[in-house]
Design an enzyme around this catalytic site. Structure first.
Site, PDB file in Angstrom:
ATOM      1  CG  ASN A 157      -0.382  -0.044   2.504  1.00  0.00           C
ATOM      2  OD1 ASN A 157       0.660  -0.664   2.690  1.00  0.00           O
ATOM      3  ND2 ASN A 157      -0.978   0.627   3.456  1.00  0.00           N
ATOM      4  CD  GLU A 256       5.005  -0.438  11.598  1.00  0.00           C
ATOM      5  OE1 GLU A 256       5.952   0.067  12.223  1.00  0.00           O
ATOM      6  OE2 GLU A 256       4.635  -0.038  10.479  1.00  0.00           O
ATOM      7  CB  CYS A 290      -2.532   0.298   8.120  1.00  0.00           C
ATOM      8  SG  CYS A 290      -1.241   1.455   8.577  1.00  0.00           S
ATOM      9  CD  GLU A 469       9.735  -1.403  13.141  1.00  0.00           C
ATOM     10  OE1 GLU A 469      10.588  -0.820  12.450  1.00  0.00           O
ATOM     11  OE2 GLU A 469       9.285  -2.522  12.869  1.00  0.00           O
TER      12      GLU A 469
HETATM   13  P1  NAD Z   1      -0.082  -9.195   3.300  1.00  0.00           P
HETATM   14  O1  NAD Z   1      -0.034  -9.629   4.713  1.00  0.00           O
HETATM   15  O2  NAD Z   1      -0.928  -9.951   2.361  1.00  0.00           O
HETATM   16  O3  NAD Z   1       1.370  -9.192   2.641  1.00  0.00           O
HETATM   17  C1  NAD Z   1       2.430  -8.463   3.198  1.00  0.00           C
HETATM   18  C2  NAD Z   1       3.726  -9.149   2.857  1.00  0.00           C
HETATM   19  O4  NAD Z   1       3.788 -10.403   3.506  1.00  0.00           O
HETATM   20  C3  NAD Z   1       3.920  -9.437   1.380  1.00  0.00           C
HETATM   21  O5  NAD Z   1       5.260  -9.162   1.047  1.00  0.00           O
HETATM   22  C4  NAD Z   1       3.618 -10.914   1.282  1.00  0.00           C
HETATM   23  O6  NAD Z   1       4.237 -11.568   0.203  1.00  0.00           O
HETATM   24  C5  NAD Z   1       4.186 -11.414   2.588  1.00  0.00           C
HETATM   25  N1  NAD Z   1       3.643 -12.680   3.087  1.00  0.00           N
HETATM   26  C6  NAD Z   1       2.392 -13.161   2.942  1.00  0.00           C
HETATM   27  N2  NAD Z   1       2.287 -14.349   3.576  1.00  0.00           N
HETATM   28  C7  NAD Z   1       3.495 -14.634   4.130  1.00  0.00           C
HETATM   29  C8  NAD Z   1       4.011 -15.703   4.905  1.00  0.00           C
HETATM   30  N3  NAD Z   1       3.261 -16.731   5.282  1.00  0.00           N
HETATM   31  N4  NAD Z   1       5.307 -15.642   5.303  1.00  0.00           N
HETATM   32  C9  NAD Z   1       6.069 -14.588   4.969  1.00  0.00           C
HETATM   33  N5  NAD Z   1       5.646 -13.559   4.222  1.00  0.00           N
HETATM   34  C10 NAD Z   1       4.364 -13.564   3.815  1.00  0.00           C
HETATM   35  O7  NAD Z   1      -0.491  -7.655   3.364  1.00  0.00           O
HETATM   36  P2  NAD Z   1      -0.809  -6.689   2.143  1.00  0.00           P
HETATM   37  O8  NAD Z   1      -2.092  -7.153   1.542  1.00  0.00           O
HETATM   38  O9  NAD Z   1       0.408  -6.566   1.304  1.00  0.00           O
HETATM   39  O10 NAD Z   1      -1.025  -5.286   2.885  1.00  0.00           O
HETATM   40  C11 NAD Z   1      -2.252  -4.826   3.337  1.00  0.00           C
HETATM   41  C12 NAD Z   1      -2.406  -5.094   4.822  1.00  0.00           C
HETATM   42  O11 NAD Z   1      -1.322  -4.515   5.520  1.00  0.00           O
HETATM   43  C13 NAD Z   1      -3.637  -4.461   5.435  1.00  0.00           C
HETATM   44  O12 NAD Z   1      -4.190  -5.350   6.359  1.00  0.00           O
HETATM   45  C14 NAD Z   1      -3.098  -3.248   6.167  1.00  0.00           C
HETATM   46  O13 NAD Z   1      -3.875  -2.787   7.239  1.00  0.00           O
HETATM   47  C15 NAD Z   1      -1.784  -3.755   6.627  1.00  0.00           C
HETATM   48  N6  NAD Z   1      -0.878  -2.635   6.893  1.00  0.00           N
HETATM   49  C16 NAD Z   1      -0.603  -2.294   8.197  1.00  0.00           C
HETATM   50  C17 NAD Z   1       0.235  -1.217   8.469  1.00  0.00           C
HETATM   51  C18 NAD Z   1       0.538  -0.773   9.888  1.00  0.00           C
HETATM   52  O14 NAD Z   1       1.415   0.078  10.047  1.00  0.00           O
HETATM   53  N7  NAD Z   1      -0.104  -1.295  10.902  1.00  0.00           N
HETATM   54  C19 NAD Z   1       0.796  -0.506   7.425  1.00  0.00           C
HETATM   55  C20 NAD Z   1       0.488  -0.883   6.121  1.00  0.00           C
HETATM   56  C21 NAD Z   1      -0.356  -1.961   5.864  1.00  0.00           C
HETATM   57  O1  6OD Z   2       4.152   6.719   8.637  1.00  0.00           O
HETATM   58  C1  6OD Z   2       4.652   5.648   8.990  1.00  0.00           C
HETATM   59  O2  6OD Z   2       5.782   5.582   9.484  1.00  0.00           O
HETATM   60  C2  6OD Z   2       3.887   4.406   8.834  1.00  0.00           C
HETATM   61  N1  6OD Z   2       4.459   3.286   9.320  1.00  0.00           N
HETATM   62  C3  6OD Z   2       2.698   4.431   8.201  1.00  0.00           C
HETATM   63  C4  6OD Z   2       1.872   3.305   7.999  1.00  0.00           C
HETATM   64  C5  6OD Z   2       0.817   3.391   7.188  1.00  0.00           C
HETATM   65  C6  6OD Z   2      -0.013   2.273   6.913  1.00  0.00           C
HETATM   66  O3  6OD Z   2      -0.524   2.007   5.838  1.00  0.00           O
END
Ligand code: NAD
Ligand code: 6OD
Length: 488
Positions: A157, A256, A290, A469
């Site tokens: 994202n 995260e 997120c 972090e």
């Molecule tokens: P995802 O969990 O599908 O994938 C993230 C990464 O994990 C990818 O590189 C994927 O290939 C890898 N992955 C998937 N399964 C794995 C496994 N079993 N072992 C190791 N690696 C694996 O997430 P996404 O769809 O790419 O991102 C969207 C999600 O991320 C949303 O839920 C969003 O809320 C969350 N997000 C959270 C934050 C935060 O700061 N809390 C920030 C950005 C996104």
């Molecule tokens: O701003 C940041 O440092 C951070 N980790 C943002 C996360 C955004 C989630 O999609």
């Protein structure tokens, strides 16, 4: 024209997979493939980890702290010098509009390196004078040491922003990294390899292996015995799988994860600021941040007016070509994700939602007819406990619910298994503090949203993550302290 190839970056070189396998990189605005990406496996992960370990045991640790941090500053300059290349690569991979990526993603990619390079210069240890029975005493002092090789697994994202948010502090703390970017967004991580090379960073310090997660490159990285820690951003259920994979080696983790964030708007708030802030927090990056507000609670006296004003904002958004300056909303990341969001649209209606605006696929220019677009969508009338109110949609949506008392608003906002962030809109300073303190989240914004100070701890509670972090919290995660006690 031959199809563009995106390769791994291992030990300072761009390489194909040993298997020769590759997968498609699709522009979600057009639905067309524009590159083939090398598909890595355990073989490439092994090579990358070996390279990282060699760099860690050799040239990277042989450099002084100042030399390492100067190199990271050069990486920040390198991103800025190639700003347009990074911008175009990110826009093609994600479909995000120039108006967003040029202000958020790419500047933060550079800023992350600059910030952590500066911060690591100021880190200091601590010491303790200890009394002993013989009166001679002892001194305890605390040093910090890098972990070795850190595995970085990042989502699609905010690809460059979130990857560098982890790579920069890991390197500033003296580690080497192996990165597994999202399979949807391989480009900027790869381009960053060129920047590392040009910045004169030793081979093996920064490695990128492309590929998938489960039973593939991602999982191999989490299970590798020479990887000391895994830092991960992504879905909660992926976090759970990674935690299991790391458990046998008691590997340190920082997660995260997802959110289902609430915004609370009180009647005493600056109305226009609350509307524009909430529209931003619900629809930015097509709702794929997120931190986005998917649940909005509005005090009853301003509820009708607020819903109307939000609908106006949503309907005024310019949707379409990410490369057009005027575009405010691009597509979702993929056709798969579009299907998921459209099924949430259906589920909301089936659960009795009133669709205030949106709810389907928008009209866009012919060139983008195969793109993964959805309309910004506002619902009202849903029960708080139905699935669509309790799980993250990760699209440009929000549900707006009225409330009557502060206590009720707090209870509604906290009625979630997630706990990443909340936004509170009020001009009442005591209420702002009171409500912020009661939010079950790692972050609360008052009268703003996604205003970042990189020194602050960032992360979620409940299903939204483990650890923090940001600032010294990042350096704490990416290093181990060691206490040395010397008897005098
Ligand atoms: P995802 O969990 O599908 O994938 C993230 C990464 O994990 C990818 O590189 C994927 O290939 C890898 N992955 C998937 N399964 C794995 C496994 N079993 N072992 C190791 N690696 C694996 O997430 P996404 O769809 O790419 O991102 C969207 C999600 O991320 C949303 O839920 C969003 O809320 C969350 N997000 C959270 C934050 C935060 O700061 N809390 C920030 C950005 C996104
Ligand atoms: O701003 C940041 O440092 C951070 N980790 C943002 C996360 C955004 C989630 O999609």
């Amino acid at each position: 024209m031959p199809m563009k190839k995106i390769q791994h970056f291992i030990d300072g070189e761009f390489v194909a997979s040993e298997s020769g396998d590759s997968f498609s990189n699709i522009n979600p605005a057009t639905g067309r493939e524009f590159a083939r990406v090398a598909e890595g496996s355990e073989i490439e992960i092994d090579r990358a980890v070996e390279a990282a370990r060699r760099a860690f045991d050799g040239p990277w640790s042989a450099m002084t702290l100042g030399e390492r941090l100067d190199a990271l500053q050069r990486v920040a300059h390198g991103i800025r010098a190639r700003f347009d290349e990074f911008l175009k690569a990110e826009m093609r991979d994600t479909g995000k509009p120039r108006s967003f990526a040029s202000k958020v993603d790419i500047p933060r990619g550079a800023a992350n390196f600059e910030f952590f390079a500066n911060l690591a210069r100021t880190v200091h240890g601590s010491s303790f004078q200890t009394e002993t029975a013989d009166g001679r005493g002892a001194v305890n002092y605390v040093t910090r040491q890098p972990l070795g090789v850190v595995g970085v697994i990042s989502p699609w994202n905010l690809p460059l922003l979130l990857l560098t948010w982890k790579v920069a502090p890991a390197l500033a703390a003296g580690n080497c990294v192996v990165v597994k970017p999202s399979e949807e967004t391989p480009s900027t991580a790869t381009l960053l390899g060129e920047v590392f090379k040009d910045a004169g960073v030793p081979a093996g310090v920064y490695n990128v292996v492309h590929g998938f997660g489960p039973e593939a490159a991602g999982e191999a990285l989490t299970k590798h015995p020479d990887v000391s820690a895994i830092t991960f951003t992504g879905e909660t259920r992926t976090g759970s799988a990674i935690m299991k994979a790391c458990a046998p080696q008691i590997k340190n983790i920082s997660f995260e994860l997802g959110g289902k964030n609430a915004a609370i708007v009180f009647a005493d708030a600056d109305f226009d600021a609350a509307v524009s802030g909430t529209a931003r927090s619900s629809f930015s990056n097509t709702g794929q941040v997120c931190l986005c507000s998917e649940r909005v609670y509005v005090e009853r006296p301003i509820y009708e007016r607020f819903v109307e004003a939000m609908a106006k904002r949503a309907e005024a958004l310019t949707i379409g070509d990410p490369f057009e300056d005027a575009t405010q909303m691009g597509p979702l990341i993929s056709a798969d994700h579009q299907r998921k969001v459209l099924s949430a649209f259906k589920a909301a209606v089936a659960e009795g939602a009133e669709v205030v605006t949106g709810g389907s696929i928008p009209e866009v220019d012919k060139e983008f007819a195969e793109g993964s677009f959805v309309e910004p969508t506002i619902w009202t009338g849903l029960d708080e406990d139905v699935a669509v109110m309790q799980s993250e949609v990760f699209g440009p949506i929000c549900h707006i619910t009225p409330f009557d008392t502060e206590e009720e608003a707090i209870a509604l906002a906290n009625n979630s298994r997630f706990g990443l962030c909340a936004a509170v809109w009020t001009n009442h300073v005591q209420r702002a503090h009171r409500v912020a303190h009661q939010m079950e989240t790692g972050l609360v914004w008052v009268n703003t949203w996604f205003l970042r100070d990189l020194r602050t701890p960032f992360g979620g509670v409940k299903l939204s993550g483990i650890g923090r972090e940001g600032g010294r919290h990042s350096l704490d995660f990416y290093s181990e302290t060691k206490t040395i006690c010397i008897k005098l």
